[in-house]
Every structure is written in C-alpha cells, then in structure tokens.
Write a protein that holds these residues in place. Structure first.
Motif, mmCIF file in Angstrom:
data_model
loop_
_atom_site.group_PDB
_atom_site.id
_atom_site.type_symbol
_atom_site.label_atom_id
_atom_site.label_comp_id
_atom_site.label_asym_id
_atom_site.label_seq_id
_atom_site.Cartn_x
_atom_site.Cartn_y
_atom_site.Cartn_z
ATOM 1 N N LEU A 1 -1.298 9.398 11.127
ATOM 2 C CA LEU A 1 -2.069 8.466 10.306
ATOM 3 C C LEU A 1 -2.253 7.147 11.025
ATOM 4 O O LEU A 1 -1.450 6.774 11.878
ATOM 5 C CB LEU A 1 -1.375 8.212 8.962
ATOM 6 C CG LEU A 1 -1.289 9.434 8.031
ATOM 7 C CD1 LEU A 1 0.007 10.182 8.222
ATOM 8 C CD2 LEU A 1 -1.490 9.035 6.594
ATOM 9 N N LYS A 2 -3.336 6.467 10.682
ATOM 10 C CA LYS A 2 -3.599 5.133 11.213
ATOM 11 C C LYS A 2 -4.235 4.335 10.088
ATOM 12 O O LYS A 2 -5.216 4.780 9.494
ATOM 13 C CB LYS A 2 -4.544 5.231 12.410
ATOM 14 C CG LYS A 2 -4.795 3.910 13.107
ATOM 15 C CD LYS A 2 -5.631 4.134 14.372
ATOM 16 C CE LYS A 2 -5.634 2.905 15.236
ATOM 17 N NZ LYS A 2 -6.729 2.005 14.976
ATOM 18 N N ASP A 3 -3.656 3.199 9.784
ATOM 19 C CA ASP A 3 -4.163 2.323 8.712
ATOM 20 C C ASP A 3 -4.358 3.072 7.393
ATOM 21 O O ASP A 3 -5.371 2.917 6.718
ATOM 22 C CB ASP A 3 -5.493 1.665 9.136
ATOM 23 C CG ASP A 3 -5.341 0.855 10.416
ATOM 24 O OD1 ASP A 3 -4.260 0.249 10.600
ATOM 25 O OD2 ASP A 3 -6.270 0.846 11.228
ATOM 26 N N MET B 1 0.850 -1.193 0.000
ATOM 27 C CA MET B 1 0.000 0.000 0.000
ATOM 28 C C MET B 1 0.882 1.237 0.000
ATOM 29 O O MET B 1 2.092 1.148 0.174
ATOM 30 C CB MET B 1 -0.926 -0.006 1.209
ATOM 31 C CG MET B 1 -0.208 -0.046 2.534
ATOM 32 S SD MET B 1 -1.393 -0.123 3.890
ATOM 33 C CE MET B 1 -0.397 0.501 5.225
ATOM 34 N N GLU B 2 0.256 2.383 -0.218
ATOM 35 C CA GLU B 2 1.016 3.626 -0.215
ATOM 36 C C GLU B 2 1.619 3.869 1.161
ATOM 37 O O GLU B 2 1.014 3.562 2.175
ATOM 38 C CB GLU B 2 0.078 4.796 -0.511
ATOM 39 C CG GLU B 2 -0.331 4.947 -1.940
ATOM 40 C CD GLU B 2 -1.152 6.210 -2.106
ATOM 41 O OE1 GLU B 2 -0.729 7.092 -2.858
ATOM 42 O OE2 GLU B 2 -2.204 6.304 -1.465
ATOM 43 N N SER B 3 2.802 4.455 1.190
ATOM 44 C CA SER B 3 3.376 4.840 2.469
ATOM 45 C C SER B 3 2.638 6.074 2.991
ATOM 46 O O SER B 3 1.993 6.800 2.228
ATOM 47 C CB SER B 3 4.863 5.153 2.312
ATOM 48 O OG SER B 3 5.032 6.379 1.618
ATOM 49 N N ASN B 4 2.748 6.307 4.294
ATOM 50 C CA ASN B 4 2.148 7.509 4.886
ATOM 51 C C ASN B 4 2.672 8.762 4.191
ATOM 52 O O ASN B 4 1.915 9.702 3.926
ATOM 53 C CB ASN B 4 2.451 7.561 6.379
ATOM 54 C CG ASN B 4 1.661 6.538 7.164
ATOM 55 O OD1 ASN B 4 0.647 6.020 6.700
ATOM 56 N ND2 ASN B 4 2.115 6.221 8.366
ATOM 57 N N LEU B 5 3.958 8.767 3.866
ATOM 58 C CA LEU B 5 4.544 9.916 3.181
ATOM 59 C C LEU B 5 3.902 10.132 1.810
ATOM 60 O O LEU B 5 3.562 11.263 1.450
ATOM 61 C CB LEU B 5 6.063 9.709 3.042
ATOM 62 C CG LEU B 5 6.832 10.845 2.371
ATOM 63 C CD1 LEU B 5 6.628 12.171 3.089
ATOM 64 C CD2 LEU B 5 8.312 10.498 2.310
ATOM 65 N N ASP C 1 3.986 6.676 12.385
ATOM 66 C CA ASP C 1 2.630 7.085 11.994
ATOM 67 C C ASP C 1 2.489 8.606 11.854
ATOM 68 O O ASP C 1 1.394 9.115 11.692
ATOM 69 C CB ASP C 1 1.593 6.526 12.978
ATOM 70 C CG ASP C 1 1.716 7.113 14.379
ATOM 71 O OD1 ASP C 1 2.682 7.877 14.652
ATOM 72 O OD2 ASP C 1 0.856 6.806 15.224
ATOM 73 N N ARG C 2 3.603 9.313 11.912
ATOM 74 C CA ARG C 2 3.558 10.773 11.777
ATOM 75 C C ARG C 2 4.302 11.226 10.524
ATOM 76 O O ARG C 2 5.361 10.693 10.199
ATOM 77 C CB ARG C 2 4.180 11.440 13.001
ATOM 78 C CG ARG C 2 3.303 11.329 14.224
ATOM 79 C CD ARG C 2 3.955 11.997 15.428
ATOM 80 N NE ARG C 2 2.980 12.181 16.492
ATOM 81 C CZ ARG C 2 2.544 11.198 17.269
ATOM 82 N NH1 ARG C 2 2.987 9.967 17.096
ATOM 83 N NH2 ARG C 2 1.661 11.435 18.215
ATOM 84 N N VAL C 3 3.726 12.242 9.856
ATOM 85 C CA VAL C 3 4.381 12.874 8.716
ATOM 86 C C VAL C 3 4.290 14.374 8.915
ATOM 87 O O VAL C 3 3.212 14.898 9.234
ATOM 88 C CB VAL C 3 3.719 12.483 7.372
ATOM 89 C CG1 VAL C 3 4.370 13.236 6.206
ATOM 90 C CG2 VAL C 3 3.791 10.978 7.139
#
Length: 135
Positions: free
Chosen positions: A112-114, A6-10, A83-85
């Motif tokens: 972010l979460k999931d 899946m896409e990264s949080n970034l 989980d932070r950007v």
C-alpha cells in the motif's frame, strides 16, 4: 498525517475480506490505486497480472462470481509490516461447470501507498483448485 487520522493498512485490507462479498468488492474498488497491479499465481485459473481496477474486477472477481458457486476466501491470519499486509487463509467453492468442490490454502501479499493498494500478489495451492475444473 498519523495513522490515527486514517485507517491503518491492516484495516483497509481486512475490509476487503470480512463483509458480504458485494461489500468486500466495493471496499476493494475504493482501496485500489488507479494503476494497481494484481498478480494471480501461475497455475491458478486466472493466472496473470492485471493493471487497474477495471481489469482486476473483469479478469478476477467477475469470473469468480460467475464461474463458481459459493466461492469464498476466508482469512485466518493477517500480518502487517509497514506498507505491506499479508492475508493467509483458505479458498473454497464449487466450480459451476463440473459441480466439483475445492478447498485450497492461499496467501495474499499487498503493498500500500498513501492508503491505497498498489499491488497484490497471490500465492496458492493451485493444484487443489485445478482438480475442481476437470470432469
């Protein structure tokens, strides 16, 4: 599920800044959790915390689109930590009512979460923004 699947949080956050503004808003809407909180800094014209995509769009993005000419949030640096950007950059635009332009530095901290944004907190040099609001 690993990040390769899946896409990264970034990537998720980057997609809310890097395209045309309609595209950015579409990507943001897709990424917001239903109960996401969005905090605009004290001193900023839209200061407060808004919960849920509808409130966030109405109280922040709708106003940016109608009250400013060529409002932009240009990011120069992204930092990802679990989980932070964080996105760091410069706002620019002209306030429609006064015709005054501004530039102001900002930082946005996302959690972010999931794969969904659950919170955003804005840090901004609001004095620079407020100067454009007064005649």
């Amino acid at each position: 599920m690993g990040l390769t699947a899946m896409e990264s949080n970034l990537d998720i956050i980057r997609a809310t800044y890097e395209g045309a503004s309609e595209e950015n808003v579409r990507n943001l809407l897709a990424a917001l959790a239903p109960n996401a909180t969005w905090t605009e800094a004290a001193g900023f014209p839209y200061a407060g915390t808004y919960t849920g995509p509808e409130a966030i769009i109405a109280n922040v993005f709708q106003r940016l689109a109608t009250e400013w000419i060529d409002y932009r949030a240009e990011v120069h640096t992204y930092l990802a930590d679990g989980d932070r950007v964080a996105a760091f950059g410069v706002y620019s635009g002209t306030y429609r009512k006064t015709g005054k332009a501004m530039t102001a530095t900002f930082a946005h901290l996302y959690r972010l979460k999931d794969g969904k944004i659950v919170s955003m907190e804005q840090y901004v040099d609001s004095a620079m923004v407020r100067q454009a609001l007064v005649d």
